[in-house]
Design a protein around this motif. Structure first.
Motif, PDB file in Angstrom:
ATOM      1  N   LEU A   1      14.617 -19.382 -30.130  1.00 29.06           N
ATOM      2  CA  LEU A   1      14.375 -18.417 -29.298  1.00 29.06           C
ATOM      3  C   LEU A   1      15.835 -17.687 -28.971  1.00 29.06           C
ATOM      4  CD1 LEU A   1      12.892 -16.373 -27.439  1.00 29.06           C
ATOM      5  CD2 LEU A   1      12.580 -18.195 -25.877  1.00 29.06           C
ATOM      6  N   LYS A   2      16.811 -18.568 -28.328  1.00 27.40           N
ATOM      7  CA  LYS A   2      18.043 -17.839 -27.676  1.00 27.40           C
ATOM      8  C   LYS A   2      18.976 -17.533 -28.891  1.00 27.40           C
ATOM      9  CE  LYS A   2      18.411 -21.325 -23.873  1.00 27.40           C
ATOM     10  NZ  LYS A   2      19.316 -22.351 -23.259  1.00 27.40           N
ATOM     11  N   THR A   3      18.950 -17.867 -30.134  1.00 26.64           N
ATOM     12  CA  THR A   3      19.652 -17.330 -31.507  1.00 26.64           C
ATOM     13  C   THR A   3      18.995 -16.017 -31.524  1.00 26.64           C
ATOM     14  OG1 THR A   3      19.902 -19.587 -32.316  1.00 26.64           O
ATOM     15  CG2 THR A   3      20.001 -17.564 -33.856  1.00 26.64           C
ATOM     16  N   LEU A   4      17.959 -15.859 -31.471  1.00 28.32           N
ATOM     17  CA  LEU A   4      17.186 -14.354 -31.815  1.00 28.32           C
ATOM     18  C   LEU A   4      17.418 -13.434 -30.623  1.00 28.32           C
ATOM     19  CD1 LEU A   4      13.526 -15.384 -32.977  1.00 28.32           C
ATOM     20  CD2 LEU A   4      15.185 -14.415 -34.206  1.00 28.32           C
ATOM     21  N   LEU A   5      17.514 -14.067 -29.374  1.00 24.26           N
ATOM     22  CA  LEU A   5      18.120 -13.137 -28.205  1.00 24.26           C
ATOM     23  C   LEU A   5      19.424 -12.633 -28.425  1.00 24.26           C
ATOM     24  CD1 LEU A   5      16.165 -14.948 -25.276  1.00 24.26           C
ATOM     25  CD2 LEU A   5      15.597 -12.716 -26.227  1.00 24.26           C
ATOM     26  N   LEU A   6      20.397 -13.534 -28.757  1.00 22.09           N
ATOM     27  CA  LEU A   6      21.639 -13.128 -29.039  1.00 22.09           C
ATOM     28  C   LEU A   6      21.881 -12.148 -30.179  1.00 22.09           C
ATOM     29  CD1 LEU A   6      23.131 -16.700 -28.323  1.00 22.09           C
ATOM     30  CD2 LEU A   6      23.330 -14.786 -26.909  1.00 22.09           C
ATOM     31  N   ALA A   7      21.144 -12.551 -31.152  1.00 22.94           N
ATOM     32  CA  ALA A   7      21.167 -11.635 -32.368  1.00 22.94           C
ATOM     33  C   ALA A   7      20.872 -10.206 -32.102  1.00 22.94           C
ATOM     34  CB  ALA A   7      20.244 -12.166 -33.460  1.00 22.94           C
ATOM     35  N   ALA A   8      20.085  -9.903 -31.110  1.00 20.95           N
ATOM     36  CA  ALA A   8      19.625  -8.481 -30.718  1.00 20.95           C
ATOM     37  C   ALA A   8      20.675  -7.930 -29.886  1.00 20.95           C
ATOM     38  CB  ALA A   8      18.414  -8.350 -29.794  1.00 20.95           C
ATOM     39  N   PHE A   9      21.707  -8.376 -29.438  1.00 24.08           N
ATOM     40  CA  PHE A   9      22.690  -7.954 -28.750  1.00 24.08           C
ATOM     41  C   PHE A   9      23.455  -6.854 -29.540  1.00 24.08           C
ATOM     42  CE2 PHE A   9      23.742 -10.937 -24.844  1.00 24.08           C
ATOM     43  CZ  PHE A   9      22.229 -10.829 -24.654  1.00 24.08           C
ATOM     44  N   PRO A  10      23.957  -6.000 -29.280  1.00 21.51           N
ATOM     45  CA  PRO A  10      23.801  -5.483 -27.810  1.00 21.51           C
ATOM     46  C   PRO A  10      22.432  -4.545 -27.369  1.00 21.51           C
ATOM     47  CG  PRO A  10      25.224  -3.808 -28.780  1.00 21.51           C
ATOM     48  CD  PRO A  10      24.702  -4.806 -29.997  1.00 21.51           C
ATOM     49  N   LEU A  11      21.645  -4.694 -28.257  1.00 19.89           N
ATOM     50  CA  LEU A  11      20.257  -3.778 -28.265  1.00 19.89           C
ATOM     51  C   LEU A  11      20.245  -2.457 -28.747  1.00 19.89           C
ATOM     52  CD1 LEU A  11      18.765  -4.670 -24.763  1.00 19.89           C
ATOM     53  CD2 LEU A  11      18.586  -5.933 -27.128  1.00 19.89           C
ATOM     54  N   TRP A  12      21.573  -1.775 -28.253  1.00 18.78           N
ATOM     55  CA  TRP A  12      21.954  -0.609 -28.693  1.00 18.78           C
ATOM     56  C   TRP A  12      23.353  -0.045 -28.580  1.00 18.78           C
ATOM     57  CZ3 TRP A  12      17.707  -0.569 -25.357  1.00 18.78           C
ATOM     58  CH2 TRP A  12      17.995  -0.304 -24.092  1.00 18.78           C
ATOM     59  N   ASN A  13      23.897   0.559 -29.199  1.00 16.49           N
ATOM     60  CA  ASN A  13      25.361   1.047 -28.683  1.00 16.49           C
ATOM     61  C   ASN A  13      25.254   2.022 -27.443  1.00 16.49           C
ATOM     62  OD1 ASN A  13      26.479  -0.643 -30.234  1.00 16.49           O
ATOM     63  ND2 ASN A  13      26.713   0.774 -32.115  1.00 16.49           N
ATOM     64  N   ARG A  14      24.328   2.959 -27.550  1.00 16.41           N
ATOM     65  CA  ARG A  14      24.422   4.265 -26.765  1.00 16.41           C
ATOM     66  C   ARG A  14      22.823   4.715 -26.743  1.00 16.41           C
ATOM     67  NH1 ARG A  14      27.015   5.341 -21.875  1.00 16.41           N
ATOM     68  NH2 ARG A  14      27.245   7.466 -21.585  1.00 16.41           N
ATOM     69  N   LEU A  15      22.370   4.877 -25.636  1.00 19.56           N
ATOM     70  CA  LEU A  15      20.964   5.431 -25.431  1.00 19.56           C
ATOM     71  C   LEU A  15      21.205   6.579 -24.607  1.00 19.56           C
ATOM     72  CD1 LEU A  15      18.168   4.969 -26.384  1.00 19.56           C
ATOM     73  CD2 LEU A  15      17.645   3.796 -24.042  1.00 19.56           C
ATOM     74  N   ARG A  16      20.673   7.703 -25.033  1.00 18.29           N
ATOM     75  CA  ARG A  16      20.582   9.060 -24.280  1.00 18.29           C
ATOM     76  C   ARG A  16      19.640   9.914 -24.235  1.00 18.29           C
ATOM     77  NH1 ARG A  16      25.008  13.668 -22.881  1.00 18.29           N
ATOM     78  NH2 ARG A  16      23.523  15.094 -22.495  1.00 18.29           N
ATOM     79  N   GLY A  17      18.791  10.225 -23.066  1.00 20.36           N
ATOM     80  CA  GLY A  17      17.681  11.171 -23.010  1.00 20.36           C
ATOM     81  C   GLY A  17      17.866  12.250 -22.232  1.00 20.36           C
ATOM     82  N   ASP A  18      17.569  13.379 -22.754  1.00 18.55           N
ATOM     83  CA  ASP A  18      17.699  14.640 -22.028  1.00 18.55           C
ATOM     84  C   ASP A  18      16.068  15.234 -22.114  1.00 18.55           C
ATOM     85  OD1 ASP A  18      20.741  15.612 -22.272  1.00 18.55           O
ATOM     86  OD2 ASP A  18      20.174  14.367 -23.889  1.00 18.55           O
ATOM     87  N   GLN A  19      15.871  15.937 -20.950  1.00 17.23           N
ATOM     88  CA  GLN A  19      14.616  16.668 -20.614  1.00 17.23           C
ATOM     89  C   GLN A  19      14.781  18.069 -20.112  1.00 17.23           C
ATOM     90  OE1 GLN A  19      11.114  14.907 -18.478  1.00 17.23           O
ATOM     91  NE2 GLN A  19      10.461  14.502 -20.309  1.00 17.23           N
TER      92      GLN A  19
END
Length: 480
Positions: free
Chosen positions: A248-266
């Motif tokens: 589980l910990k290996t999988l969590l670390l593998a997901a880093f950084p989740l994304w580089n940059r997330l942006r939302g505009d509305q």
């Protein structure tokens, strides 16, 4: 239904499209692939079926059967969700669906009692899922005359939309993960909320001629997300989950950084908010937000803008009406956010076989890790005003040794107009009198810039001292 459809869509085709002919063997292989992410029970109980259908496979999802596998009491329109899944020669999957024209949902769970029904005309969904990306490389959804009604014990909500169009694209990122972009356009949006309390009702209606939204995600780690989902499904039993926490910990670390940059505009255009107190409006409201992924130096930002503001003036005293802003532009940001180190501390420390799973001192360690990089809260130039006056502020707050320090600059144009309005009200209104006298005192501290602009440079130091334009108004805290 919308959320269920999204879940099916994201995890549906995680293996390359099958090369063999469309037959029962292919349907069985596709079901096996899906089982890794949904578990086998939904297939064993017939809640989800996959059958050959012409040159594609048809996925049938019976939400009543799915809800029957979950605790609580809820029921759906018995008509199943149908998705056509066509394998393509390049290993991708084409998805197509003519959205149902109507449906309903009813939950009897006491803490979440709710019923809903919806309808849509000419609803279409089409996309291409790429297993190599673990995402849709393209997707389009559209429909018109959309209506949604939700009923809860203390609230009713009704939403209508003239037309809706959603598009999404994804491609492999230059470094790792995928880059996703999505757009949404709604026309003639109306939402009516009716609140009930002890026999009384309050109704508020929001209208917008058009609503647009744009979302981008750079470097999204889509494959590690699916790997984690598969792990959770395969180890749903708590004992198995605990036994495999190293994985589980290996999988969590593998997901880093989740994304580089997330942006939302509305953006919301031609807005009206109709209330029992009057109608409020705006020509345009825009909200923008961005967030870095997990790193030792992440940033975040937010900006909200509104122009052409209007509202009922009878709610205000006469002297305050000239001070009502016609536009607002507010921004907030954060820099030097070490999100990575505290999370690494948490992942290394937790042990599901102990009680508590996270030692008591870990929270303090995470706080120290976060503050060691001296995070900064930023205020990019933000303004509020109308044709007669404008106030602006920009600055930064830095945290050093758990003590904040502020540097900010405040500008005010149209000072005379503000004083004139508050002076007229000060004759009869104590609030106006307090504001009027405060304005006179503040002018004595201000620097006058070209054009009559008044400016205050404000500084608070870690030692507690307060300075305005270099003049110390608050002494440092006494030394222990």
């Amino acid at each position: 239904m919308r959320h269920a459809l999204s879940l099916l869509s994201i995890a549906a085709f995680t293996s390359p499209a099958l090369a063999q002919a469309i037959d029962s063997n292919g349907a069985s292989a596709l079901q096996t692939s899906l089982s890794a992410y949904f578990g086998s029970t939904v297939f064993d109980e017939g809640a989800i079926r996959i059958v050959p259908s012409g040159n594609s496979y048809r996925l049938e999802a019976d939400f009543n059967a799915i809800m029957g596998l979950l605790p609580g009491g809820a029921s759906f329109d018995p008509s199943p969700l149908l998705l056509d899944l066509k394998p393509l020669p390049d290993g991708t999957w084409e998805l197509a669906n003519t959205l149902r024209t109507s449906g309903w949902f009813d939950s009897k769970v006491p803490e979440a009692a709710m019923s809903a029904n919806w309808s849509i005309a000419n609803g279409q969904l089409k996309g291409t899922y790429d297993p190599a990306l673990a995402a849709f490389s393209s997707m389009k959804m559209s429909g018109g005359a959309i209506s949604l009604t939700m009923r809860e014990p203390a609230k009713d909500t009704q939403v209508t939309i003239g037309k809706a169009n959603i598009e999404m694209q994804a491609e492999r990122s230059a470094k790792s993960g995928i880059d996703i972009s999505a757009t949404q356009n709604l026309s003639d949006f109306v939402e009516t909320v009716t609140l009930r309390d002890e026999g009384t009702e309050l109704q508020v209606m929001l209208q917008a001629k058009r609503v647009a939204a744009q979302t981008t995600a750079a470097g999204l780690q889509s494959k590690p997300f699916l790997d984690f989902l598969a792990f959770a499904v395969a180890n749903a039993d708590p004992a198995k989950f605990k036994a495999k926490q190293a994985e589980l910990k290996t999988l969590l670390l593998a997901a880093f950084p989740l994304w580089n940059r997330l942006r939302g505009d509305q953006q919301w255009y031609d807005i009206k908010v109709i209330t029992p107190f009057g109608t409020f409006g705006a020509a345009k409201v825009e909200v923008t937000g961005s967030l870095d992924g997990i790193s030792g130096q992440s940033t975040a930002s937010y900006r909200g803008q509104a122009t052409g503001l209007t509202g009922p003036t009878h709610l205000l005293p006469a002297w305050a009406v000239p001070l009502v802003p016609s536009d607002i532009d507010i921004g907030l940001g954060a820099k030097d956010l070490d999100v990575e180190t505290p999370l690494l501390t948490l992942i290394a420390a937790f042990d599901l076989n102990k009680e508590p799973p996270v030692p008591d001192d870990v929270g303090e360690l995470m706080q120290r890790d976060f503050l060691d990089k001296q995070p900064r809260l930023t205020i990019p130039r933000s303004t509020m005003g109308n044709a007669d006056y404008r106030i602006a502020v920009e600055g930064e707050i830095t945290v050093v040794d758990e003590k904040p320090a502020l540097r900010a600059v405040v500008d005010l144009s149209g000072y005379d107009k503000v004083v004139e309005a508050t002076k007229a009200g000060a004759v009869t209104d104590p609030t106006a009198m307090r504001i009027y006298t405060s304005l006179l005192a503040l002018k004595g501290l201000a620097k006058t810039k070209p054009g009559g602009l008044l400016q205050w440079a404000i500084e608070t130091r870690q030692d507690g001292a307060l300075l305005v334009n270099g003049t110390m108004l608050g002494s440092p805290d006494p030394k222990p």
